[in-house]
Design an enzyme around this catalytic site. Structure first.
Site, PDB file in Angstrom:
ATOM      1  CB  ILE A  69      36.113  33.541  30.192  1.00 36.42           C
ATOM      2  CG1 ILE A  69      35.817  33.054  28.779  1.00 36.42           C
ATOM      3  CG2 ILE A  69      35.636  32.586  31.249  1.00 36.42           C
ATOM      4  CD1 ILE A  69      36.605  31.812  28.372  1.00 36.42           C
ATOM      5  CD  GLU A 103      41.079  33.740  42.004  1.00 32.67           C
ATOM      6  OE1 GLU A 103      40.818  34.428  40.999  1.00 32.67           O
ATOM      7  OE2 GLU A 103      42.169  33.797  42.587  1.00 32.67           O
ATOM      8  CE1 TYR A 115      37.111  28.776  32.832  1.00 30.34           C
ATOM      9  CE2 TYR A 115      36.077  28.681  34.983  1.00 30.34           C
ATOM     10  CZ  TYR A 115      36.404  29.384  33.841  1.00 30.34           C
ATOM     11  OH  TYR A 115      36.015  30.697  33.710  1.00 30.34           O
TER      12      TYR A 115
END
Length: 147
Positions: A69, A103, A115
């Site tokens: 991303i 990860e 996140y």
């Protein structure tokens, strides 16, 4: 801002954005291989004609793994990454995905915070997982989000 599926002609722009954002960027060839692949999804966010961000994930059975991303520097802190994650979550819900993995480099505290805001929790460590430009390797935090 619109979010759409990437097309084969987008590979060069995606690779250029990733080179601005990632210490070990994907190549144009890697993006091209993912676009249109049955188990891979590549979305991009555009503001007018500008590429604002991208997201790449893979679905395997009832799980997904977020591979990448990126948000273009000019669009950071404007909700682009959250918008792209929301698209991932909606597609995961539609496909009955039970959890999403990723990860992230231990040094990438901004990404870890993002996140966590979206429900990911730490579930492990991958020693020496992420390559660095100087040839060394950095540990990565393994995170998951139950769906």
């Amino acid at each position: 801002m619109i979010v759409r599926l990437a097309r084969p002609g987008d590979s060069a722009a995606l690779a250029a954005l990733d080179a601005q954002c990632n210490p070990s960027p994907w190549s144009e060839k890697q993006f091209a291989a993912c676009i249109g692949h049955a188990n891979e999804t590549v979305l991009l966010a555009e503001q007018g004609r500008e590429l604002a961000g991208l997201i790449v994930w893979q679905t395997i059975l009832d799980e997904a793994e977020l591979h990448l991303i990126d948000t273009a520097p000019a669009y950071r802190r404007q909700g682009v990454a959250s918008l792209l994650l929301d698209h991932l979550f909606k597609q995961a819900d539609a496909k009955k995905i039970c959890r999403i993995f990723l990860e992230v480099r231990h040094s990438n505290q901004a990404a870890i915070a993002l996140y966590q805001q979206h429900g990911f929790i730490s579930c492990g460590n991958r020693p020496g997982y992420s390559p660095c430009p100087d040839g060394s390797r950095e540990d990565a935090l393994l995170m998951e989000k139950p769906c």
